[in-house]
Design an enzyme around this catalytic site. Structure first.
Site, mmCIF file in Angstrom:
data_model
loop_
_atom_site.group_PDB
_atom_site.id
_atom_site.type_symbol
_atom_site.label_atom_id
_atom_site.label_comp_id
_atom_site.label_asym_id
_atom_site.label_seq_id
_atom_site.Cartn_x
_atom_site.Cartn_y
_atom_site.Cartn_z
ATOM 1 N N PHE A 1 46.362 35.865 28.702
ATOM 2 C CA PHE A 1 46.397 36.738 27.516
ATOM 3 C C PHE A 1 47.810 37.101 27.094
ATOM 4 O O PHE A 1 48.037 37.472 25.940
ATOM 5 C CB PHE A 1 45.604 38.032 27.805
ATOM 6 C CG PHE A 1 46.377 39.062 28.600
ATOM 7 C CD1 PHE A 1 47.247 39.937 27.956
ATOM 8 C CD2 PHE A 1 46.271 39.130 29.987
ATOM 9 C CE1 PHE A 1 47.983 40.874 28.686
ATOM 10 C CE2 PHE A 1 47.007 40.056 30.715
ATOM 11 C CZ PHE A 1 47.868 40.927 30.067
ATOM 12 N N LYS B 1 41.712 26.098 25.884
ATOM 13 C CA LYS B 1 40.796 27.213 26.201
ATOM 14 C C LYS B 1 41.692 28.452 26.331
ATOM 15 O O LYS B 1 42.246 28.732 27.390
ATOM 16 C CB LYS B 1 40.062 26.910 27.516
ATOM 17 C CG LYS B 1 38.726 27.607 27.718
ATOM 18 C CD LYS B 1 38.754 29.099 27.647
ATOM 19 C CE LYS B 1 39.304 29.774 28.877
ATOM 20 N NZ LYS B 1 39.477 31.234 28.693
ATOM 21 N N CYS C 1 55.189 37.488 32.912
ATOM 22 C CA CYS C 1 55.358 36.881 34.237
ATOM 23 C C CYS C 1 56.834 36.787 34.605
ATOM 24 O O CYS C 1 57.176 36.528 35.748
ATOM 25 C CB CYS C 1 54.717 35.505 34.288
ATOM 26 S SG CYS C 1 55.604 34.311 33.316
ATOM 27 N N GLU D 1 51.275 41.853 42.504
ATOM 28 C CA GLU D 1 51.731 41.947 41.113
ATOM 29 C C GLU D 1 50.996 43.095 40.425
ATOM 30 O O GLU D 1 49.769 43.152 40.463
ATOM 31 C CB GLU D 1 51.401 40.621 40.406
ATOM 32 C CG GLU D 1 51.812 40.586 38.957
ATOM 33 C CD GLU D 1 51.403 39.273 38.272
ATOM 34 O OE1 GLU D 1 50.272 38.800 38.492
ATOM 35 O OE2 GLU D 1 52.221 38.735 37.510
HETATM 36 P P1 NAD Z 1 43.807 35.313 34.309
HETATM 37 O O1 NAD Z 1 44.058 34.527 35.534
HETATM 38 O O2 NAD Z 1 42.843 36.441 34.377
HETATM 39 O O3 NAD Z 1 43.271 34.360 33.137
HETATM 40 C C1 NAD Z 1 43.910 33.156 32.808
HETATM 41 C C2 NAD Z 1 42.893 32.182 32.236
HETATM 42 O O4 NAD Z 1 41.909 31.900 33.242
HETATM 43 C C3 NAD Z 1 42.133 32.725 31.029
HETATM 44 O O5 NAD Z 1 42.005 31.700 30.079
HETATM 45 C C4 NAD Z 1 40.782 33.122 31.607
HETATM 46 O O6 NAD Z 1 39.733 32.999 30.689
HETATM 47 C C5 NAD Z 1 40.597 32.148 32.747
HETATM 48 N N1 NAD Z 1 39.801 32.723 33.845
HETATM 49 C C6 NAD Z 1 39.575 34.040 34.089
HETATM 50 N N2 NAD Z 1 38.816 34.171 35.196
HETATM 51 C C7 NAD Z 1 38.552 32.932 35.655
HETATM 52 C C8 NAD Z 1 37.836 32.427 36.779
HETATM 53 N N3 NAD Z 1 37.243 33.236 37.652
HETATM 54 N N4 NAD Z 1 37.793 31.094 36.947
HETATM 55 C C9 NAD Z 1 38.416 30.260 36.088
HETATM 56 N N5 NAD Z 1 39.104 30.695 35.014
HETATM 57 C C10 NAD Z 1 39.182 32.008 34.797
HETATM 58 O O7 NAD Z 1 45.237 35.799 33.796
HETATM 59 P P2 NAD Z 1 45.570 36.831 32.632
HETATM 60 O O8 NAD Z 1 45.201 38.204 33.072
HETATM 61 O O9 NAD Z 1 45.042 36.341 31.341
HETATM 62 O O10 NAD Z 1 47.161 36.682 32.572
HETATM 63 C C11 NAD Z 1 48.033 37.406 33.395
HETATM 64 C C12 NAD Z 1 48.454 36.593 34.595
HETATM 65 O O11 NAD Z 1 49.073 35.380 34.188
HETATM 66 C C13 NAD Z 1 49.494 37.318 35.440
HETATM 67 O O12 NAD Z 1 49.202 37.100 36.787
HETATM 68 C C14 NAD Z 1 50.796 36.635 35.053
HETATM 69 O O13 NAD Z 1 51.823 36.709 36.018
HETATM 70 C C15 NAD Z 1 50.324 35.237 34.859
HETATM 71 N N6 NAD Z 1 51.259 34.481 34.046
HETATM 72 C C16 NAD Z 1 52.000 33.520 34.665
HETATM 73 C C17 NAD Z 1 52.915 32.787 33.944
HETATM 74 C C18 NAD Z 1 53.727 31.721 34.615
HETATM 75 O O14 NAD Z 1 54.271 30.875 33.917
HETATM 76 N N7 NAD Z 1 53.844 31.716 35.925
HETATM 77 C C19 NAD Z 1 53.070 33.026 32.570
HETATM 78 C C20 NAD Z 1 52.294 34.012 31.972
HETATM 79 C C21 NAD Z 1 51.381 34.733 32.721
#
Ligand code: NAD
Length: 503
Positions: free
Chosen positions: A149, A173, A286, A388
């Protein structure tokens, strides 16, 4: 209530599953739209469309594909303001941060405009007698991206920008929390194609969904590669499941970035940088800097005092408030999670110097706002240090020596970014060379590499070997074919035509 649609084959497609997610306006706490969760059949239909479109797209010459990227860039710049408003209204980040989100994605599109240069391949003349060897990079087919997000424009563009420029088709997605901006980007890509005289229907598709859609992507036989960015446990799951199904996977995870402050640092700069890097975008980055490690008591005491004053000057406001430093966090659950971490931090014995939990914005009492918080005396073994938080919380971890400070990020489970603040070139050089983290800043708090370099963390911040964008991104979305060719000497057929003998 507005229903958001999937975007497949160049057209909006209403969801048929009957399952929806609520899309909130984090400023008001109100639901502003519903996003459909795709069925396996809907995902499959999108993949079939993408597979068909990819054949023609891969046969389109690289320069023409690049022209679509040039036009896409122009259209995004045209629509920058409206895109930023949409993005802010679903994410909660302030308009300037939304423009930054789009701008950083745009820089990857600019890089993608020059991708024909990288696709040229390699050539060795005379690798053996009469033998030439050449290699080429070819697209994979249908690729997919699953995005978080917190950067709903930049991260999709990291993925589909490169993937499409090299000749793949793409299924995106996006996060179900702020899905509208990604759909707008896909619409602009279709418009860009039309301007260049190229029908892009099916080349970029957006399919919304939750875990079920992600699983359908990870197991679909026609999807060749999956790029994921999100939290670490899910990144690990995506990596394991995708690779077990024969896919190439890059899966970026969470982070806990440290800023090391040596006694000779420019403290004015450190305070300003920490203010932006720890609290900007409500800490939902992140590459945020939620941990600061001052070396020595004098440095730590001064930093603490100045950060308290700095925090008092920060304005938290609605995302359209141009004076606000940051806006609401993305959801009420996320705000509750941040507040919970603050409670745990206190219970673990850290000193809560500034408590942002009681913050409320007049007129927006139902919005997902939380004020900035500051902890001092945070220790290595604490849960709130290890995990985190992803909110506007800065933790001070005091270190006695350079070695002790460097060991903290090096030994942490996450290894996304790290920064050092110092005037000592030798210390900075030693730090950059030895720290066990993927992206390093020297007097740069958020060392996100420019688009033509690559983005990727280490340890539990990334699973898989290839980084996002830059040449690494091109490698991820292509496969190499190497041709070894021998041309026989002598004449065949019409003997009046004499082929010269090769020397
Ligand atoms: P999230 O892991 O909740 O969701 C990411 C994606 O996974 C979404 O599209 C979501 O629909 C999907 N998803 C959610 N639950 C799932 C499941 N159980 N199984 C499979 N897919 C699932 O992450 P978020 O809250 O949207 O984003 C924040 C996180 O992303 C933080 O941990 C942040 O550090 C990380 N992030 C990392 C980077 C990087 O480059 N390392 C960049 C941006 C964000």
């Amino acid at each position: 209530m507005r229903d958001i649609a999937h975007f497949v084959n160049g057209q909006a497609l209403a969801g048929s599953s009957g399952r929806f997610g609520d899309v909130f306006n984090p400023n008001t706490g109100e639901v502003q739209a519903r996003v459909p969760f795709a069925t396996d059949a809907e995902l499959d239909a999108a993949v079939q469309v993408a597979a068909k479109a990819q054949i023609g797209w891969a046969a389109t010459n690289p320069q023409r594909r690049a022209r679509v990227m040039f036009e896409f860039k122009r259209l995004i710049e045209r629509d920058m303001n409206s895109l930023a408003e949409i993005l802010s209204s679903e994410h909660g980040k302030v308009i300037a941060d939304s423009k930054g989100d789009i701008q950083r994605g745009l820089e990857v599109i600019e890089f993608a405009c020059g991708i024909p240069h990288i696709l040229k391949g390699e050539y060795t003349e005379g690798a053996g007698p009469g033998i030439d060897v050449y290699s080429m990079r070819q697209p994979l087919g249908v690729c997919a991206g699953i995005t978080p997000f917190n950067f709903p424009a930049m991260i999709p563009m990291w993925m589909f920008g490169i993937s499409i420029a090299v000749g793949n088709s793409f299924i995106l997605k996006p996060s179900e929390k702020d899905p509208t901006a990604p759909v707008k980007l896909a619409e602009l890509m279709m418009e860009a194609g039309a301007q260049v005289g190229q029908d892009l229907a099916g080349v970029l598709n957006v399919v919304h969904g939750d875990k079920s859609a992600v699983d359908a992507i990870l197991t679909h036989p026609l999807i060749r590669a999956v790029s994921f960015v999100g939290s670490s446990d899910i990144a690990h799951y995506v990596y394991q499941t995708g690779t077990a199904h024969g896919k190439r996977v890059q899966a970026m995870g969470g982070a806990k970035n440290h800023g090391i402050v040596l006694p000779d640092a420019d403290m004015d700069q450190v305070v300003k940088d920490l203010s932006g890097a720890a609290f900007g975008s409500a800490g939902e980055r992140c590459m945020a800097l939620p941990v600061v490690v001052p070396v020595g008591k004098t440095t730590a005491d001064e930093l603490r005092e100045r950060m308290v004053a700095e925090i008092a000057s920060l304005k938290v406001g609605v995302s359209t408030d141009l004076d606000a430093h940051y806006g609401p966090v993305v959801s009420s659950q996320h705000r509750a999670k941040i507040a919970d971490y603050i409670r745990i931090g206190q219970e673990e014995g850290a000193e809560l110097v500034v408590d942002g939990r009681d913050f409320s914005l007049q007129g927006f009492e139902k919005g997902f706002f939380i004020g900035p918080s500051l902890f001092d005396g945070v220790k290595k073994g604490m849960k709130t240090y290890q995990e985190e938080i992803f909110g506007p919380v800065l933790q001070i971890v005091r270190a006695e020596s350079f070695e002790e400070a460097v060991a903290l990020p090096s030994e942490h489970q996450y290894g996304n970014g790290v920064a050092i603040f110092t005037r000592n070139g030798r210390a900075a050089r030693e730090f950059a060379a030895s720290v066990n983290v993927g992206m390093v800043g020297i007097n740069v708090p958020i060392p996100v590499p420019v688009a033509y370099h690559t983005f990727g963390g280490w340890k539990r911040s990334a699973f898989g070997d290839t980084n996002q964008h830059g040449v690494e991104g091109v490698k991820f979305y292509t496969k190499v074919k190497t041709v070894t060719a021998r041309w026989p000497e002598g004449e065949v057929g019409d003997s009046s035509f004499v082929i010269p003998t090769m020397k």
